[in-house]
Enzyme design. Structure first.
Site, PDB file in Angstrom:
ATOM      1  N   LYS A  13       8.871  15.151   3.088  1.00  0.00           N
ATOM      2  CA  LYS A  13       8.846  16.292   3.999  1.00  0.00           C
ATOM      3  C   LYS A  13       7.643  16.195   4.946  1.00  0.00           C
ATOM      4  O   LYS A  13       6.736  15.379   4.736  1.00  0.00           O
ATOM      5  CB  LYS A  13       8.793  17.584   3.161  1.00  0.00           C
ATOM      6  CG  LYS A  13      10.037  17.787   2.282  1.00  0.00           C
ATOM      7  CD  LYS A  13       9.935  19.102   1.489  1.00  0.00           C
ATOM      8  CE  LYS A  13      11.152  19.317   0.611  1.00  0.00           C
ATOM      9  NZ  LYS A  13      11.076  20.627  -0.110  1.00  0.00           N
ATOM     10  N   TYR A  53      20.330  22.364   4.213  1.00  0.00           N
ATOM     11  CA  TYR A  53      19.922  23.487   3.363  1.00  0.00           C
ATOM     12  C   TYR A  53      20.921  24.642   3.389  1.00  0.00           C
ATOM     13  O   TYR A  53      20.545  25.797   3.150  1.00  0.00           O
ATOM     14  CB  TYR A  53      18.529  23.972   3.780  1.00  0.00           C
ATOM     15  CG  TYR A  53      17.405  23.108   3.219  1.00  0.00           C
ATOM     16  CD1 TYR A  53      17.293  22.850   1.848  1.00  0.00           C
ATOM     17  CD2 TYR A  53      16.430  22.567   4.055  1.00  0.00           C
ATOM     18  CE1 TYR A  53      16.265  22.065   1.337  1.00  0.00           C
ATOM     19  CE2 TYR A  53      15.391  21.784   3.544  1.00  0.00           C
ATOM     20  CZ  TYR A  53      15.318  21.541   2.187  1.00  0.00           C
ATOM     21  OH  TYR A  53      14.284  20.780   1.672  1.00  0.00           O
ATOM     22  N   PHE A  61      13.270  32.732   1.904  1.00  0.00           N
ATOM     23  CA  PHE A  61      12.462  31.580   2.330  1.00  0.00           C
ATOM     24  C   PHE A  61      13.226  30.651   3.273  1.00  0.00           C
ATOM     25  O   PHE A  61      12.683  29.624   3.688  1.00  0.00           O
ATOM     26  CB  PHE A  61      11.950  30.798   1.111  1.00  0.00           C
ATOM     27  CG  PHE A  61      13.020  30.238   0.216  1.00  0.00           C
ATOM     28  CD1 PHE A  61      13.605  29.005   0.471  1.00  0.00           C
ATOM     29  CD2 PHE A  61      13.445  30.940  -0.913  1.00  0.00           C
ATOM     30  CE1 PHE A  61      14.585  28.487  -0.353  1.00  0.00           C
ATOM     31  CE2 PHE A  61      14.434  30.425  -1.747  1.00  0.00           C
ATOM     32  CZ  PHE A  61      15.002  29.195  -1.459  1.00  0.00           C
ATOM     33  N   ARG A  89      14.474  13.389  -9.622  1.00  0.00           N
ATOM     34  CA  ARG A  89      14.080  14.800  -9.802  1.00  0.00           C
ATOM     35  C   ARG A  89      12.945  14.910 -10.835  1.00  0.00           C
ATOM     36  O   ARG A  89      12.044  15.742 -10.687  1.00  0.00           O
ATOM     37  CB  ARG A  89      15.275  15.650 -10.242  1.00  0.00           C
ATOM     38  CG  ARG A  89      16.425  15.697  -9.230  1.00  0.00           C
ATOM     39  CD  ARG A  89      16.279  16.750  -8.183  1.00  0.00           C
ATOM     40  NE  ARG A  89      16.330  18.097  -8.703  1.00  0.00           N
ATOM     41  CZ  ARG A  89      16.296  19.180  -7.923  1.00  0.00           C
ATOM     42  NH1 ARG A  89      16.219  19.063  -6.594  1.00  0.00           N
ATOM     43  NH2 ARG A  89      16.323  20.380  -8.445  1.00  0.00           N
ATOM     44  N   THR A  95      10.032  22.617  -8.651  1.00  0.00           N
ATOM     45  CA  THR A  95       9.896  23.082  -7.270  1.00  0.00           C
ATOM     46  C   THR A  95       8.497  23.619  -6.956  1.00  0.00           C
ATOM     47  O   THR A  95       7.940  23.339  -5.896  1.00  0.00           O
ATOM     48  CB  THR A  95      10.948  24.183  -7.003  1.00  0.00           C
ATOM     49  OG1 THR A  95      12.238  23.669  -7.339  1.00  0.00           O
ATOM     50  CG2 THR A  95      10.925  24.639  -5.553  1.00  0.00           C
ATOM     51  N   ARG A 106       4.981  16.191  -7.200  1.00  0.00           N
ATOM     52  CA  ARG A 106       4.545  17.541  -6.833  1.00  0.00           C
ATOM     53  C   ARG A 106       3.355  17.997  -7.674  1.00  0.00           C
ATOM     54  O   ARG A 106       2.440  18.654  -7.166  1.00  0.00           O
ATOM     55  CB  ARG A 106       5.726  18.506  -6.972  1.00  0.00           C
ATOM     56  CG  ARG A 106       6.810  18.284  -5.905  1.00  0.00           C
ATOM     57  CD  ARG A 106       8.121  18.912  -6.299  1.00  0.00           C
ATOM     58  NE  ARG A 106       9.091  18.947  -5.197  1.00  0.00           N
ATOM     59  CZ  ARG A 106      10.339  19.384  -5.333  1.00  0.00           C
ATOM     60  NH1 ARG A 106      10.770  19.821  -6.508  1.00  0.00           N
ATOM     61  NH2 ARG A 106      11.159  19.390  -4.296  1.00  0.00           N
ATOM     62  N   ASN A 120       6.207  21.105  -0.817  1.00  0.00           N
ATOM     63  CA  ASN A 120       6.125  20.316  -2.048  1.00  0.00           C
ATOM     64  C   ASN A 120       6.475  18.835  -1.874  1.00  0.00           C
ATOM     65  O   ASN A 120       7.006  18.204  -2.771  1.00  0.00           O
ATOM     66  CB  ASN A 120       6.976  20.974  -3.139  1.00  0.00           C
ATOM     67  CG  ASN A 120       8.415  21.194  -2.694  1.00  0.00           C
ATOM     68  OD1 ASN A 120       8.843  20.640  -1.676  1.00  0.00           O
ATOM     69  ND2 ASN A 120       9.157  21.975  -3.451  1.00  0.00           N
ATOM     70  N   HIS A 123      11.982  16.089  -1.109  1.00  0.00           N
ATOM     71  CA  HIS A 123      13.298  16.594  -1.497  1.00  0.00           C
ATOM     72  C   HIS A 123      14.008  15.504  -2.262  1.00  0.00           C
ATOM     73  O   HIS A 123      13.885  14.327  -1.925  1.00  0.00           O
ATOM     74  CB  HIS A 123      14.128  16.944  -0.252  1.00  0.00           C
ATOM     75  CG  HIS A 123      15.588  17.133  -0.567  1.00  0.00           C
ATOM     76  ND1 HIS A 123      16.083  18.329  -1.027  1.00  0.00           N
ATOM     77  CD2 HIS A 123      16.633  16.258  -0.569  1.00  0.00           C
ATOM     78  CE1 HIS A 123      17.386  18.180  -1.272  1.00  0.00           C
ATOM     79  NE2 HIS A 123      17.746  16.941  -0.998  1.00  0.00           N
ATOM     80  N   GLU A 134      24.479  14.882   1.300  1.00  0.00           N
ATOM     81  CA  GLU A 134      23.200  14.729   2.009  1.00  0.00           C
ATOM     82  C   GLU A 134      23.068  13.331   2.632  1.00  0.00           C
ATOM     83  O   GLU A 134      22.523  13.191   3.725  1.00  0.00           O
ATOM     84  CB  GLU A 134      22.047  15.019   1.044  1.00  0.00           C
ATOM     85  CG  GLU A 134      22.025  16.493   0.628  1.00  0.00           C
ATOM     86  CD  GLU A 134      21.104  16.790  -0.547  1.00  0.00           C
ATOM     87  OE1 GLU A 134      20.419  15.862  -1.034  1.00  0.00           O
ATOM     88  OE2 GLU A 134      21.062  17.961  -0.973  1.00  0.00           O
TER      89      GLU A 134
HETATM   90  P1  DAT Z   1      14.165  21.838  -4.873  1.00  0.00           P
HETATM   91  O1  DAT Z   1      13.547  21.264  -3.603  1.00  0.00           O
HETATM   92  O2  DAT Z   1      13.250  21.692  -6.037  1.00  0.00           O
HETATM   93  O3  DAT Z   1      15.556  21.330  -5.115  1.00  0.00           O
HETATM   94  P2  DAT Z   1      15.395  24.305  -3.950  1.00  0.00           P
HETATM   95  O4  DAT Z   1      16.568  23.474  -3.536  1.00  0.00           O
HETATM   96  O5  DAT Z   1      15.660  25.472  -4.831  1.00  0.00           O
HETATM   97  O6  DAT Z   1      14.271  23.419  -4.641  1.00  0.00           O
HETATM   98  O7  DAT Z   1      14.664  24.881  -2.642  1.00  0.00           O
HETATM   99  C1  DAT Z   1      14.504  24.081  -1.499  1.00  0.00           C
HETATM  100  C2  DAT Z   1      13.070  24.200  -1.026  1.00  0.00           C
HETATM  101  O8  DAT Z   1      12.807  25.548  -0.594  1.00  0.00           O
HETATM  102  C3  DAT Z   1      12.036  23.935  -2.112  1.00  0.00           C
HETATM  103  O9  DAT Z   1      11.723  22.575  -2.231  1.00  0.00           O
HETATM  104  C4  DAT Z   1      10.865  24.749  -1.654  1.00  0.00           C
HETATM  105  C5  DAT Z   1      11.504  25.956  -0.993  1.00  0.00           C
HETATM  106  N1  DAT Z   1      11.632  27.084  -1.940  1.00  0.00           N
HETATM  107  C6  DAT Z   1      12.528  27.197  -2.959  1.00  0.00           C
HETATM  108  N2  DAT Z   1      12.408  28.357  -3.604  1.00  0.00           N
HETATM  109  C7  DAT Z   1      11.423  29.022  -2.975  1.00  0.00           C
HETATM  110  C8  DAT Z   1      10.812  30.309  -3.146  1.00  0.00           C
HETATM  111  N3  DAT Z   1      11.207  31.146  -4.128  1.00  0.00           N
HETATM  112  N4  DAT Z   1       9.800  30.655  -2.326  1.00  0.00           N
HETATM  113  C9  DAT Z   1       9.396  29.828  -1.339  1.00  0.00           C
HETATM  114  N5  DAT Z   1       9.925  28.624  -1.097  1.00  0.00           N
HETATM  115  C10 DAT Z   1      10.925  28.215  -1.905  1.00  0.00           C
HETATM  116 MG    MG Z   2      17.279  21.585  -3.932  1.00  0.00          MG
END
Ligand code: DAT
Ligand code: MG
Length: 144
Positions: A13, A53, A61, A89, A95, A106, A120, A123, A134
């Site tokens: 990222k 996304y 968020f 992962r 996350t 992370r 973080n 992805h 994706e």
């Molecule tokens: P991951 O990247 O671990 O698969 P995710 O798909 O649930 O997590 O979310 C995508 C991204 O969005 C994640 O890397 C960081 C951000 N994110 C997720 N949940 C969040 C939250 N509760 N508050 C702020 N940012 C968040």
């Molecule tokens: Mg995700």
């Protein structure tokens, strides 16, 4: 342990690129034994990120997430190997980087910045279906 030769989509990222952690992420993927089969740096546009996304549309968020992902180039990677989806992962960690296990990308390299979106570093696809979806978004030129 089963044979599940897979591909996963990894993004470094904008925070990872800004902090010059591209090599660190690739090194961890390769040291684990996965193969980087495609790689490119891209300044993503909003339409690409909205596709990527889509599952998060409407969440609090979501807009900060898109703004963050638009804030600079990302490095898109296809990594291959047996059970690489689950394996990457685990390499990435959970996350929330504050509580992600030390030893993970992370957990070792990120922390909560107090922003509306969690930054973080990476992805990684979360299932075979997500990986296929994706990869076709970021690497339309790569045959499935
Ligand atoms: P991951 O990247 O671990 O698969 P995710 O798909 O649930 O997590 O979310 C995508 C991204 O969005 C994640 O890397 C960081 C951000 N994110 C997720 N949940 C969040 C939250 N509760 N508050 C702020 N940012 C968040
Ligand atoms: Mg995700």
């Amino acid at each position: 342990m089963t044979t599940q030769q897979e591909r996963t989509l990894v993004l470094v990222k904008p925070d990872g690129v800004r902090r010059s952690l591209v090599g660190e992420v690739i090194a961890r993927i390769e040291r684990k034994g996965y193969v980087v089969s495609s790689l490119k740096m891209i300044q993503p546009d909003r339409a690409t990120l909205a596709q990527h996304y889509a599952e998060h549309e409407g969440k609090p968020f979501y807009e900060p997430l898109l703004e963050f992902m638009l804030s600079g180039p990302v490095v898109a990677i296809i990594a291959e190997g047996n059970r690489v989806i689950e394996g990457f992962r685990k390499l990435a960690g959970t996350t929330d980087p504050t509580t992600a296990e030390p030893g993970t990308i992370r957990g070792d390299l990120a922390r909560d910045q107090g922003t509306k979106v969690v930054q973080n570093i990476v992805h990684g696809s979360d299932s075979v279906e997500s990986a296929n979806r994706e990869i076709s978004i970021w690497f339309p030129e790569v045959a499935m």
